[in-house]
Design a protein around this motif. Structure first.
Motif, PDB file in Angstrom:
ATOM      1  N   LYS A   1      -9.737  -9.564 -15.240  1.00 40.14           N
ATOM      2  CA  LYS A   1      -9.772  -9.133 -13.701  1.00 40.14           C
ATOM      3  C   LYS A   1      -8.925  -9.948 -12.935  1.00 40.14           C
ATOM      4  O   LYS A   1      -8.875 -11.065 -13.364  1.00 40.14           O
ATOM      5  CB  LYS A   1     -11.583  -9.225 -13.270  1.00 40.14           C
TER       6      LYS A   1
ATOM      7  N   LYS B   1      -7.860 -12.429 -10.031  1.00 40.82           N
ATOM      8  CA  LYS B   1      -8.568 -13.611  -9.422  1.00 40.82           C
ATOM      9  C   LYS B   1      -8.433 -13.816  -7.932  1.00 40.82           C
ATOM     10  O   LYS B   1      -8.773 -14.607  -7.280  1.00 40.82           O
ATOM     11  CB  LYS B   1      -7.864 -14.972  -9.751  1.00 40.82           C
TER      12      LYS B   1
ATOM     13  N   CYS C   1     -11.557 -14.813  -5.541  1.00 40.92           N
ATOM     14  CA  CYS C   1     -12.102 -15.861  -6.220  1.00 40.92           C
ATOM     15  C   CYS C   1     -12.031 -17.284  -5.429  1.00 40.92           C
ATOM     16  O   CYS C   1     -11.291 -17.424  -4.633  1.00 40.92           O
ATOM     17  CB  CYS C   1     -11.447 -16.142  -7.602  1.00 40.92           C
TER      18      CYS C   1
ATOM     19  N   GLN D   1     -12.715 -21.525  -9.149  1.00 47.73           N
ATOM     20  CA  GLN D   1     -12.666 -20.484 -10.117  1.00 47.73           C
ATOM     21  C   GLN D   1     -11.049 -20.362 -10.350  1.00 47.73           C
ATOM     22  O   GLN D   1     -10.701 -20.155 -11.769  1.00 47.73           O
ATOM     23  CB  GLN D   1     -13.152 -19.051  -9.888  1.00 47.73           C
TER      24      GLN D   1
ATOM     25  N   ARG E   1     -17.418 -19.927 -19.358  1.00 45.17           N
ATOM     26  CA  ARG E   1     -18.922 -19.515 -18.750  1.00 45.17           C
ATOM     27  C   ARG E   1     -18.808 -19.568 -17.205  1.00 45.17           C
ATOM     28  O   ARG E   1     -19.402 -18.581 -16.555  1.00 45.17           O
ATOM     29  CB  ARG E   1     -19.852 -20.939 -19.318  1.00 45.17           C
ATOM     30  N   LYS E   2     -17.886 -20.385 -16.647  1.00 46.43           N
ATOM     31  CA  LYS E   2     -17.724 -20.400 -15.259  1.00 46.43           C
ATOM     32  C   LYS E   2     -17.123 -19.351 -14.510  1.00 46.43           C
ATOM     33  O   LYS E   2     -17.063 -18.787 -13.533  1.00 46.43           O
ATOM     34  CB  LYS E   2     -17.107 -21.706 -14.772  1.00 46.43           C
ATOM     35  N   VAL E   3     -16.131 -18.845 -15.532  1.00 39.69           N
ATOM     36  CA  VAL E   3     -15.319 -17.428 -15.129  1.00 39.69           C
ATOM     37  C   VAL E   3     -15.537 -16.168 -15.971  1.00 39.69           C
ATOM     38  O   VAL E   3     -14.691 -15.481 -16.172  1.00 39.69           O
ATOM     39  CB  VAL E   3     -13.885 -17.724 -15.094  1.00 39.69           C
ATOM     40  N   SER E   4     -16.991 -15.988 -16.535  1.00 46.91           N
ATOM     41  CA  SER E   4     -17.222 -15.039 -17.367  1.00 46.91           C
ATOM     42  C   SER E   4     -17.074 -13.809 -16.981  1.00 46.91           C
ATOM     43  O   SER E   4     -16.852 -12.881 -17.787  1.00 46.91           O
ATOM     44  CB  SER E   4     -18.569 -15.376 -17.950  1.00 46.91           C
ATOM     45  N   HIS E   5     -17.162 -13.433 -15.525  1.00 46.75           N
ATOM     46  CA  HIS E   5     -17.001 -12.280 -15.014  1.00 46.75           C
ATOM     47  C   HIS E   5     -15.456 -11.855 -15.034  1.00 46.75           C
ATOM     48  O   HIS E   5     -15.138 -10.594 -14.609  1.00 46.75           O
ATOM     49  CB  HIS E   5     -17.642 -12.329 -13.698  1.00 46.75           C
ATOM     50  N   LEU E   6     -14.568 -12.757 -15.271  1.00 49.67           N
ATOM     51  CA  LEU E   6     -13.141 -12.581 -15.004  1.00 49.67           C
ATOM     52  C   LEU E   6     -12.424 -12.508 -16.369  1.00 49.67           C
ATOM     53  O   LEU E   6     -11.320 -11.566 -16.432  1.00 49.67           O
ATOM     54  CB  LEU E   6     -12.390 -13.507 -14.277  1.00 49.67           C
TER      55      LEU E   6
ATOM     56  N   LYS F   1     -12.267 -12.083 -21.030  1.00 48.42           N
ATOM     57  CA  LYS F   1     -13.097 -11.383 -21.963  1.00 48.42           C
ATOM     58  C   LYS F   1     -12.587 -12.114 -23.254  1.00 48.42           C
ATOM     59  O   LYS F   1     -11.703 -12.881 -23.714  1.00 48.42           O
ATOM     60  CB  LYS F   1     -12.817  -9.968 -22.329  1.00 48.42           C
TER      61      LYS F   1
END
Length: 59
Positions: free
Chosen positions: A11, A13, A16, A20, A49-54, A56
């Motif tokens: 995803k 940035k 953000c 991040q 873990r801090k940018v797990s939504h961005l 894979k």
């Protein structure tokens, strides 16, 4: 040789927080769909873990 982990930026940035964006920069993820191979250690896992939504994690 030690264990490594492959990470892919999936995803953008845009939108953000600065923190991040700096985390992604330290993971060497600068462009969309870029894949990097990094050592598998607790520091790298924490950054993921801090940018797990961005990102894979690839097996």
């Amino acid at each position: 040789m030690g264990e490594t982990i492959k990470i892919k930026l999936i995803k953008s940035k845009n939108g953000c927080s600065q923190r991040q964006i700096l985390t992604l920069k330290s993971l060497r993820l600068t462009k969309l769909n870029k894949v990097v191979e990094l050592p598998d250690n607790p520091q790298i896992r924490g950054m993921i873990r801090k940018v797990s939504h961005l990102v894979k994690v690839l097996e």
